[in-house]
Design a protein around this motif. Structure first.
Motif: not given
Lengths: 108, 114
Positions: A65, A72, A89
């Motif tokens: 992150f 990310s 994601c």
């Protein structure tokens, strides 16, 4: 509009090579989750990241992150044919927005 | 332990018809979310229900509606079907709305509108 963008859209690698997919948002995120979807299957939860700069590992998979919590990444070391699928994601912005996904093909 | 179950698995409907999709969450999960996934794209959020109340709605027309029952199962209804509604409809359950432990998805209902 699209809240979460992923790059690349497609990636072909030789078995044993590394693979990385990136997830980017223009908005600071409270958390981010990663999912894997096999061809013809449904998304399967991999991991959640919450803290700025957080790094988590699952065997050959490394999740990160960003410090600003706007991006990310997912890195797979020494890909195997079992890694084939689309990696998404998902970021929570009052609801969970899924990214556009990166489709990974592993060539034996 | 049964996972998230969705029915039917496949469905073919004609334009203008109405469809109802069903979802049973994992036992103990009180939050159910519905997603639409068009081929080659990521899942798009439609609705989320928690404790039988709507917690969120995505950018979908009013033709889409849903509800959650006292046993936490859920139905997604789509009226006046359009060709563009053809997609995989996914149901996801979680303990809490934000899904701190991730969402568990069902195998989906493949809807084809002809």
């Amino acid at each position: 509009g699209q809240q979460v963008m992923q790059i690349p859209q497609y990636q072909h690698v030789q078995e044993g090579e590394d693979f990385t997919t990136y997830c980017n948002s223009s908005t600071t995120l409270s958390n981010i989750q990663w999912y894997k979807q096999r061809p013809g299957g449904h998304p399967v939860f991999l991991i959640q990241l919450v803290k700025s700069g957080e790094v988590k590992k699952q065997k050959r998979l490394t999740f990160q992150f960003g410090e600003a919590k706007k991006n990310s990444s997912l890195h797979i070391t020494a890909t195997q044919t079992t890694d084939v699928g689309t990696y998404f994601c998902a970021a929570y912005l009052n609801q969970f927005y899924f990214g556009t996904g990166t489709s990974l093909t592993v060539i034996p | 332990d049964a996972g998230v179950t969705q029915s039917p698995t496949h469905l073919i409907k004609t334009r203008g018809q109405q469809v109802t999709l069903r979802c049973s969450p994992i036992s103990g999960h009180k939050s159910v979310s519905w997603y639409q996934q068009v081929l080659g794209q990521g899942p798009q959020f439609i609705f989320q229900y928690y404790e039988k109340e709507e917690r969120g709605r995505g950018n979908f027309p009013d033709r889409f509606s849903a509800r959650q029952f006292p046993n936490y199962s859920s139905e997604l209804n789509v009226n006046a079907l359009l060709l563009g509604d053809s997609a995989l409809y996914l149901c996801a359950s979680s303990l809490y709305p934000i899904g701190n432990y991730g969402y568990t998805f069902g195998s989906g209902t493949r809807l084809t509108v002809v």
